[in-house]
Design an enzyme around this catalytic site. Structure first.
Site, PDB file in Angstrom:
ATOM      1  N   GLU A 280      -5.562   0.113   1.687  1.00  0.00           N
ATOM      2  CA  GLU A 280      -4.128  -0.209   1.644  1.00  0.00           C
ATOM      3  C   GLU A 280      -3.582  -0.493   3.057  1.00  0.00           C
ATOM      4  O   GLU A 280      -2.584  -1.193   3.213  1.00  0.00           O
ATOM      5  CB  GLU A 280      -3.349   0.939   1.001  1.00  0.00           C
ATOM      6  CG  GLU A 280      -2.046   0.490   0.381  1.00  0.00           C
ATOM      7  CD  GLU A 280      -1.385   1.565  -0.500  1.00  0.00           C
ATOM      8  OE1 GLU A 280      -1.276   2.732  -0.066  1.00  0.00           O
ATOM      9  OE2 GLU A 280      -0.971   1.210  -1.626  1.00  0.00           O
ATOM     10  N   HIS A 301     -30.133   7.940  -5.236  1.00  0.00           N
ATOM     11  CA  HIS A 301     -30.882   7.560  -6.443  1.00  0.00           C
ATOM     12  C   HIS A 301     -30.145   6.468  -7.214  1.00  0.00           C
ATOM     13  O   HIS A 301     -30.358   6.293  -8.409  1.00  0.00           O
ATOM     14  CB  HIS A 301     -31.110   8.807  -7.312  1.00  0.00           C
ATOM     15  CG  HIS A 301     -31.885   9.868  -6.614  1.00  0.00           C
ATOM     16  ND1 HIS A 301     -33.249  10.015  -6.730  1.00  0.00           N
ATOM     17  CD2 HIS A 301     -31.496  10.803  -5.714  1.00  0.00           C
ATOM     18  CE1 HIS A 301     -33.671  11.011  -5.960  1.00  0.00           C
ATOM     19  NE2 HIS A 301     -32.620  11.517  -5.342  1.00  0.00           N
ATOM     20  N   LYS A 412       3.367  -4.073  -9.831  1.00  0.00           N
ATOM     21  CA  LYS A 412       4.381  -3.116 -10.295  1.00  0.00           C
ATOM     22  C   LYS A 412       5.508  -3.843 -11.023  1.00  0.00           C
ATOM     23  O   LYS A 412       5.972  -3.425 -12.081  1.00  0.00           O
ATOM     24  CB  LYS A 412       4.961  -2.355  -9.106  1.00  0.00           C
ATOM     25  CG  LYS A 412       4.037  -1.368  -8.449  1.00  0.00           C
ATOM     26  CD  LYS A 412       4.781  -0.688  -7.300  1.00  0.00           C
ATOM     27  CE  LYS A 412       3.960   0.346  -6.600  1.00  0.00           C
ATOM     28  NZ  LYS A 412       4.706   0.968  -5.477  1.00  0.00           N
TER      29      LYS A 412
HETATM   30  O1  LIG Z   1       5.178   8.351  -3.343  1.00  0.00           O
HETATM   31  P1  LIG Z   1       5.510   7.193  -4.240  1.00  0.00           P
HETATM   32  O2  LIG Z   1       6.758   6.474  -3.845  1.00  0.00           O
HETATM   33  O3  LIG Z   1       5.535   7.607  -5.697  1.00  0.00           O
HETATM   34  O4  LIG Z   1       4.302   6.112  -4.059  1.00  0.00           O
HETATM   35  C1  LIG Z   1       3.013   6.488  -4.474  1.00  0.00           C
HETATM   36  C2  LIG Z   1       1.997   5.512  -3.939  1.00  0.00           C
HETATM   37  O5  LIG Z   1       2.306   4.170  -4.347  1.00  0.00           O
HETATM   38  C3  LIG Z   1       2.209   3.305  -3.220  1.00  0.00           C
HETATM   39  O6  LIG Z   1       3.502   3.105  -2.716  1.00  0.00           O
HETATM   40  C4  LIG Z   1       1.583   1.983  -3.632  1.00  0.00           C
HETATM   41  O7  LIG Z   1       2.267   1.482  -4.730  1.00  0.00           O
HETATM   42  C5  LIG Z   1       1.365   4.047  -2.236  1.00  0.00           C
HETATM   43  O8  LIG Z   1       1.488   3.537  -0.931  1.00  0.00           O
HETATM   44  C6  LIG Z   1       1.899   5.429  -2.408  1.00  0.00           C
HETATM   45  O9  LIG Z   1       1.013   6.389  -1.862  1.00  0.00           O
END
Ligand SMILES: O=P(O)(O)OC[C@H]1O[C@](O)(CO)[C@@H](O)[C@@H]1O
Length: 439
Positions: A280, A301, A412
């Site tokens: 990331e 293995h 998302k």
């Molecule tokens: O803490 P939040 O805002 O729920 O985000 C959780 C995770 O999702 C991300 O923002 C990626 O979508 C990560 O960088 C982060 O660790």
């Protein structure tokens, strides 16, 4: 902690980095170190993560979770950096110490996915009236985390458990989770400002379960601070920078994949945590080094065949504690196996580690050895911090935007659109999928 980069030198491996190229790269490391130091001094976004060992208030965390210290199980509800740091720390510290003494910690369960069968299994397994729920989300809006929390809360209500008495919230300054904690006067801790989730293990985000379990969170922070104090303007004086610089150097020469192979079962989550940190942070602008997760000795293995005889596109990172609880292998008269008797499982694991490292070198495949003294709080804190600093250095050398993650937002929005959470063009694109179905 020490890092041995010898088997990634060009004289030993292809891809490899020559000593001259490493010396030239060290000039860039010095510049990057100054940039990192400036970012830390200014508490700049992202760089601020490298100040956490000094910023994190262990006493505040311990006082906040004290009412839950009787928990017989801990259920962390989060995802990505809001779950993996906690899982890594609790798993690493949850085993036997080098004298064989058990940690005697309440088990940690992690809900960091929305697989309904798994959620149902966990909710059936944990004693809801004696479980501490640790819900973590910086934004407080992450669909997976909030959905799981709503399901856990409903299950507790159905079991007649007052969830507000059994839940600690770790979240940002604003958002639905902060409002919920305020409304119900629940214990709440802050996600540190200026710190991306994947860099937040050495804050309340990663330390709450360990604190409830009674682990030495001051020791974790002290180990992180030890790594912080090891940061120096030369890779030859700093294990973290040596790892980050060599990883970058061999990636520049074709090692597009970094296979992280911990030789300790209790570092399996560490490999998963490292994968998020590396992918990331560094997967930007068509660049990056793909983290692969493996486990020693088990994956000798399986995946070792590819690492040794597949494409010359991998660095293998071999991680181990030098000391561990051990177990003697009984003497045996089984034909051909008597050599094992009287030895120990730890001797065998170490022999396999060194044999695998030599096997890769014999095939000119680059590997780096990362060793900590033992799986205790200080060494685990030092390892996590060092990998974070290595990642920040790699990002400086690669000139990428280490601390954001724009590419994860598209999916998302598409998911949210599919669920009726708003009008998103990404959701429409889902319907345009080209199909060629084979049944
Ligand atoms: O803490 P939040 O805002 O729920 O985000 C959780 C995770 O999702 C991300 O923002 C990626 O979508 C990560 O960088 C982060 O660790």
């Amino acid at each position: 902690m020490q890092v041995d980069i010898g088997n990634a030198l060009a004289a030993e491996a292809d891809p490899g980095i020559s000593r001259d190229a490493l010396a030239r790269l060290d000039e860039d490391v010095a510049r990057a170190h100054d940039r990192i130091a400036t970012g830390r001094a200014g508490e700049e976004f992202g760089y601020a993560a490298l100040n956490l060992p000094e910023r994190t208030d262990a006493a505040e965390i311990e006082a906040t979770v004290e009412p839950l210290s009787d928990a017989e199980a801990i259920l962390t509800v989060g995802i990505g950096g809001s779950a993996l740091g906690a899982a890594t720390i609790s798993e690493a510290l949850g085993g036997l110490d080098t004298e064989g003494k058990a940690a005697d910690a309440a088990p940690l369960y992690v809900l960091d996915n929305v697989d309904p069968a798994h959620v149902r299994e966990i909710l059936t397994e944990v004693p809801l009236d004696r479980t501490a729920v640790n819900v973590v989300s910086r934004s407080g809006t992450t669909a997976e985390t909030l959905s799981n929390f709503l399901v856990v809360r409903e299950a507790m209500e159905a079991a007649g458990v007052d969830w507000t008495e059994r839940t600690v919230v770790t979240t940002g300054e604003a958002g639905p989770l902060r409002e919920l904690a305020d409304r119900h006067d629940m214990p709440a801790l802050d996600v540190p400002t200026g710190v991306p989730g994947r860099f937040s293990a050495l804050s309340a985000v990663g330390l709450v379960p360990a604190a409830i379990q009674g682990h030495d969170i001051e020791g974790l922070l002290a180990g992180g601070q030890r790594a912080a104090e090891s940061l120096a303007p030369s890779l030859f004086d700093c294990p973290a920078y040596a790892y980050g610089a060599v990883s970058y150097g061999v990636a520049q020469r074709g090692a597009d994949i970094n296979a992280v192979v911990p030789y300790a079962e209790r570092l399996e989550f560490f490999a998963e945590w490292f994968a998020q940190l590396w992918a990331e942070s560094l997967g930007k602008d068509g660049l990056g080094q793909t983290p692969a997760r493996a486990l020693g000795a088990t994956d000798q293995h399986s995946q070792l065949q590819l690492y040794r005889a597949g494409p010359r596109d991998k660095l293998v990172t071999m991680v181990r504690p030098r000391e561990r609880a051990d177990r003697t292998i009984p003497e045996t008269d089984i034909e051909g196996l008597s050599y094992l008797g009287g030895s120990t499982l730890g001797d065998l694991l170490d022999a396999e580690f060194e044999a695998t490292e030599a096997s890769l070198a014999a095939a000119d495949r680059p590997s780096v050895r990362v060793e900590i003294d033992r799986l205790d709080a200080e060494c685990v804190g030092e390892l996590l911090y060092a990998m974070e600093a290595a990642c920040v250095l790699y990002g400086e050398l690669a000139n990428v935007s280490t601390f954001d993650q724009p590419a994860v937002e598209w999916g998302k929005r598409a998911a949210r659109g599919l669920l009726g959470g708003g009008e998103f063009e990404e959701a429409a694109a889902v319907a345009d999928k080209t199909e060629l179905v084979v049944e």
